[in-house]
Design a protein around this motif. Structure first.
Motif, PDB file in Angstrom:
ATOM      1  N   THR A  61       4.961   3.566   2.736  1.00 40.14           N
ATOM      2  CA  THR A  61       4.853   2.233   2.137  1.00 40.14           C
ATOM      3  C   THR A  61       4.579   1.257   3.263  1.00 40.14           C
ATOM      4  OG1 THR A  61       6.444   2.807   0.411  1.00 40.14           O
ATOM      5  CG2 THR A  61       6.050   0.485   0.786  1.00 40.14           C
ATOM      6  N   SER A  62       3.498   0.494   3.131  1.00 37.75           N
ATOM      7  CA  SER A  62       3.172  -0.493   4.161  1.00 37.75           C
ATOM      8  C   SER A  62       2.766  -1.807   3.493  1.00 37.75           C
ATOM      9  CB  SER A  62       2.057   0.019   5.078  1.00 37.75           C
ATOM     10  OG  SER A  62       0.900   0.290   4.338  1.00 37.75           O
ATOM     11  N   ARG A  89       0.866  -1.176   0.000  1.00 35.92           N
ATOM     12  CA  ARG A  89       0.000   0.000   0.000  1.00 35.92           C
ATOM     13  C   ARG A  89       0.903   1.227   0.000  1.00 35.92           C
ATOM     14  NH1 ARG A  89      -3.590   1.623   5.037  1.00 35.92           N
ATOM     15  NH2 ARG A  89      -1.521   2.229   5.686  1.00 35.92           N
ATOM     16  N   LEU A  90       0.647   2.131  -0.918  1.00 32.15           N
ATOM     17  CA  LEU A  90       1.449   3.340  -1.064  1.00 32.15           C
ATOM     18  C   LEU A  90       0.560   4.554  -0.859  1.00 32.15           C
ATOM     19  CD1 LEU A  90       4.144   4.689  -1.902  1.00 32.15           C
ATOM     20  CD2 LEU A  90       3.333   4.562  -4.260  1.00 32.15           C
ATOM     21  N   GLN A 130       4.618  -1.325  10.981  1.00 33.94           N
ATOM     22  CA  GLN A 130       5.897  -0.635  10.880  1.00 33.94           C
ATOM     23  C   GLN A 130       6.158  -0.202   9.432  1.00 33.94           C
ATOM     24  OE1 GLN A 130       8.864  -3.260  12.469  1.00 33.94           O
ATOM     25  NE2 GLN A 130       8.015  -3.207  14.515  1.00 33.94           N
ATOM     26  N   PRO A 131       5.367   0.733   8.929  1.00 32.14           N
ATOM     27  CA  PRO A 131       5.575   1.183   7.547  1.00 32.14           C
ATOM     28  C   PRO A 131       6.818   2.055   7.443  1.00 32.14           C
ATOM     29  CG  PRO A 131       3.918   2.536   8.604  1.00 32.14           C
ATOM     30  CD  PRO A 131       4.267   1.447   9.576  1.00 32.14           C
ATOM     31  N   PRO A 154      12.992  -5.803   6.417  1.00 33.91           N
ATOM     32  CA  PRO A 154      11.652  -6.392   6.294  1.00 33.91           C
ATOM     33  C   PRO A 154      10.573  -5.336   6.533  1.00 33.91           C
ATOM     34  CG  PRO A 154      12.675  -7.056   8.354  1.00 33.91           C
ATOM     35  CD  PRO A 154      13.708  -6.287   7.589  1.00 33.91           C
ATOM     36  N   LEU A 155       9.470  -5.462   5.845  1.00 33.29           N
ATOM     37  CA  LEU A 155       8.320  -4.580   6.020  1.00 33.29           C
ATOM     38  C   LEU A 155       7.295  -5.353   6.837  1.00 33.29           C
ATOM     39  CD1 LEU A 155       7.353  -1.762   5.250  1.00 33.29           C
ATOM     40  CD2 LEU A 155       6.335  -2.727   3.207  1.00 33.29           C
ATOM     41  N   LEU A 156       7.130  -4.973   8.114  1.00 31.55           N
ATOM     42  CA  LEU A 156       6.316  -5.721   9.060  1.00 31.55           C
ATOM     43  C   LEU A 156       5.007  -5.006   9.359  1.00 31.55           C
ATOM     44  CD1 LEU A 156       9.200  -6.562  11.550  1.00 31.55           C
ATOM     45  CD2 LEU A 156       8.349  -7.978   9.670  1.00 31.55           C
ATOM     46  N   THR A 157       4.066  -5.733   9.936  1.00 34.13           N
ATOM     47  CA  THR A 157       2.774  -5.172  10.332  1.00 34.13           C
ATOM     48  C   THR A 157       2.991  -4.029  11.318  1.00 34.13           C
ATOM     49  OG1 THR A 157       1.729  -7.328  10.094  1.00 34.13           O
ATOM     50  CG2 THR A 157       0.548  -5.687  11.389  1.00 34.13           C
TER      51      THR A 157
END
Length: 141
Positions: free
Chosen positions: A90-91, A41-42, A122-123, A117-120
């Motif tokens: 960015t999420s 999601r941007l 933490q965008p 890493p892109l974590l829940t």
């Protein structure tokens, strides 16, 4: 005649030093790389209000924003010359992404570079406002 020549040469030389250049960026280029084919999601905006509170957090209130679900990789350029501000977030969507790198360039100057890493919850967030302080801790209200 000598005086006019000296003024002309001085103006020419000082123009080359960058004294009269406008320091405000015209473009923001957002690059997000990672697990190819995965969606994120941007959220982007040039219409927001931001301020640093007493705890050192940059608090952002989005007035208008574009939200899109995009497939990695992303490489987009936004015109920010009139608003003199840019917000990007960015999420992740469904699953954690192992590797994501988000970079933001303002008129070719790298201003943001985060990876991992892109974590829940933490965008990756970036805020730029001309002549206003911002901090690394960004909270969107």
């Amino acid at each position: 005649m000598k005086r006019a020549a000296i003024l002309l040469v001085t103006a020419f030389l000082s123009g080359g030093c960058g004294w009269f250049e406008d320091p405000r960026p015209n473009d923001a280029r957002l690059v997000v790389e990672g697990d190819a084919g995965k969606q994120v999601r941007l959220i982007t905006s040039t219409r927001f209000v931001s301020a640093v509170n007493e705890l050192g957090q940059t608090r952002v209130i989005l007035i208008e924003a574009d939200t899109a679900f995009v497939t990695l990789p992303i490489d987009q350029t936004y015109t920010i010359g009139g608003d003199e501000r840019f917000f990007a977030e960015t999420s992740r969507l469904d699953a954690d992404l192992e590797t994501v790198r988000m970079q933001v360039f303002l008129d070719r100057n790298k201003r943001f570079d985060e990876d991992g890493p892109l974590l829940t919850g933490q965008p990756y967030r970036f805020v730029y406002t001309f002549n206003q302080p911002v901090t690394r801790e960004i909270v969107v209200i």
